[in-house]
Write a protein that holds these residues in place. Structure first.
Motif, short mmCIF file in Angstrom:
data_model
loop_
_atom_site.label_atom_id
_atom_site.label_comp_id
_atom_site.label_asym_id
_atom_site.label_seq_id
_atom_site.Cartn_x
_atom_site.Cartn_y
_atom_site.Cartn_z
N VAL A 1 21.74 -55.94 32.94
CA VAL A 1 21.00 -54.68 33.06
C VAL A 1 21.55 -53.91 34.26
O VAL A 1 21.56 -54.43 35.38
CB VAL A 1 19.49 -54.94 33.24
N ARG A 2 22.02 -52.71 34.00
CA ARG A 2 22.54 -51.86 35.08
C ARG A 2 21.76 -50.55 35.06
O ARG A 2 21.98 -49.70 34.19
CB ARG A 2 24.04 -51.63 34.90
N HIS A 3 20.87 -50.43 36.03
CA HIS A 3 19.98 -49.27 36.06
C HIS A 3 19.37 -49.16 37.44
O HIS A 3 19.19 -50.17 38.14
CB HIS A 3 18.89 -49.44 34.99
N ARG A 4 19.01 -47.93 37.84
CA ARG A 4 18.47 -47.70 39.17
C ARG A 4 17.18 -48.49 39.44
O ARG A 4 16.87 -48.78 40.60
CB ARG A 4 18.19 -46.21 39.38
N CYS A 5 16.45 -48.82 38.40
CA CYS A 5 15.19 -49.55 38.58
C CYS A 5 15.38 -51.07 38.59
O CYS A 5 14.40 -51.81 38.65
CB CYS A 5 14.21 -49.17 37.48
N TYR A 6 16.62 -51.50 38.51
CA TYR A 6 16.94 -52.93 38.52
C TYR A 6 17.97 -53.24 39.59
O TYR A 6 19.07 -53.69 39.30
CB TYR A 6 17.45 -53.36 37.14
N PRO A 7 17.64 -52.97 40.85
CA PRO A 7 18.62 -53.23 41.92
C PRO A 7 18.82 -54.71 42.15
O PRO A 7 17.91 -55.53 41.94
CB PRO A 7 17.99 -52.57 43.14
N THR A 8 20.02 -55.06 42.54
CA THR A 8 20.30 -56.43 42.98
C THR A 8 20.94 -56.33 44.36
O THR A 8 21.28 -55.25 44.82
CB THR A 8 21.26 -57.15 42.02
N ASP A 9 21.11 -57.43 45.02
CA ASP A 9 21.69 -57.42 46.36
C ASP A 9 23.03 -56.70 46.35
O ASP A 9 23.92 -57.03 45.56
CB ASP A 9 21.89 -58.85 46.88
N GLY A 10 23.16 -55.72 47.21
CA GLY A 10 24.42 -55.00 47.31
C GLY A 10 24.52 -53.80 46.39
O GLY A 10 25.47 -53.05 46.45
N ASP A 11 23.52 -53.62 45.53
CA ASP A 11 23.53 -52.47 44.62
C ASP A 11 22.57 -51.40 45.13
O ASP A 11 21.41 -51.66 45.40
CB ASP A 11 23.06 -52.87 43.21
N ASP A 12 23.05 -50.17 45.24
CA ASP A 12 22.19 -49.06 45.61
C ASP A 12 21.69 -48.35 44.36
O ASP A 12 20.58 -47.84 44.30
CB ASP A 12 22.94 -48.07 46.49
N PHE A 13 22.52 -48.32 43.32
CA PHE A 13 22.18 -47.60 42.10
C PHE A 13 22.92 -48.24 40.94
O PHE A 13 24.07 -48.58 41.07
CB PHE A 13 22.60 -46.13 42.22
N ARG A 14 22.22 -48.41 39.83
CA ARG A 14 22.84 -49.05 38.68
C ARG A 14 22.63 -48.19 37.46
O ARG A 14 21.59 -47.60 37.29
CB ARG A 14 22.25 -50.45 38.48
#
Length: 199
Positions: free
Chosen positions: A183-196
């Motif tokens: 899942v790559r989406h702004r509401c699903y951040p992971t460590d090191g991700d600002d925006f997905r």
């Protein structure tokens, strides 16, 4: 299942029993789905006609039956493809049964297949089917819908989950990951991700 339908359909039609016709239509949809998976073109045509016929019988007894309109849509999309008439049938299914989970589980996959060519209203209905399934915490089913959806639809589906608890989004992500997706989406951040963004 064919025998059950054959034994009970004539009396259900004669008595105009909406409950029985609904149950028989569900069986016929399952039978037709099996034929589709098997790739038996002749049987698919026969089963599509049976679904259409039983749907009409159900609607004659219960014109506001959302399953009946979905059955009409199911049959016609296979016979003539997606267009204004089939879109109208799908719309009627949504209008008369917008939040019935058992119907949403079988309707959403077909609605998502035509997402890119559907009207804004139908896109909204399809995304709401997904949102209702997600909110019911049916995460394996939600992940299956996400997997089957195209890129544009995936973005719309994920937007409907942004207000969900983080734990629910994490569970959903887990089931999506089990299908080999991320899942790559702004509401699903992971460590090191600002925006997905969805992929």
């Amino acid at each position: 299942m064919r025998r059950i339908v054959g034994d009970n359909l004539p009396s259900a039609r004669r008595l105009c029993s909406a409950k029985t016709l609904r149950e028989l239509l569900l069986l016929q949809l399952a039978i037709a789905d099996d034929s589709t998976r098997a790739g038996d073109l002749k049987q698919i045509d026969i089963d599509a006609d049976a679904v259409a016929s039983t749907s009409r019988a159900l609607l004659a007894c219960a014109p506001t039956e959302g399953l009946g309109w979905f059955g009409r849509y199911w049959a016609e999309i296979r016979q003539v493809g997606f267009g204004p008439r089939t879109a109208e049938l799908l719309d009627l299914s949504y209008r008369f049964a917008p939040h019935e989970a058992w119907l949403q589980l079988i309707r959403a996959p077909l609605a998502l297949r035509v997402f890119n060519t559907a009207s804004p209203e139908l896109k909204d209905y399809a995304a709401q089917d997904f949102a209702d399934i997600f909110q019911a915490r049916l995460f394996p089913s939600a992940a299956t819908l996400y997997q089957a959806a195209g890129r544009e639809a995936r973005v719309a589906l994920l937007e409907r989950t942004c207000a969900a608890p983080e734990a629910d989004r994490e569970l959903f992500s887990h089931f999506v990951a089990e299908k080999g997706l991320r899942v790559r989406h702004r509401c699903y951040p992971t460590d090191g991700d600002d925006f997905r963004t969805s992929r």
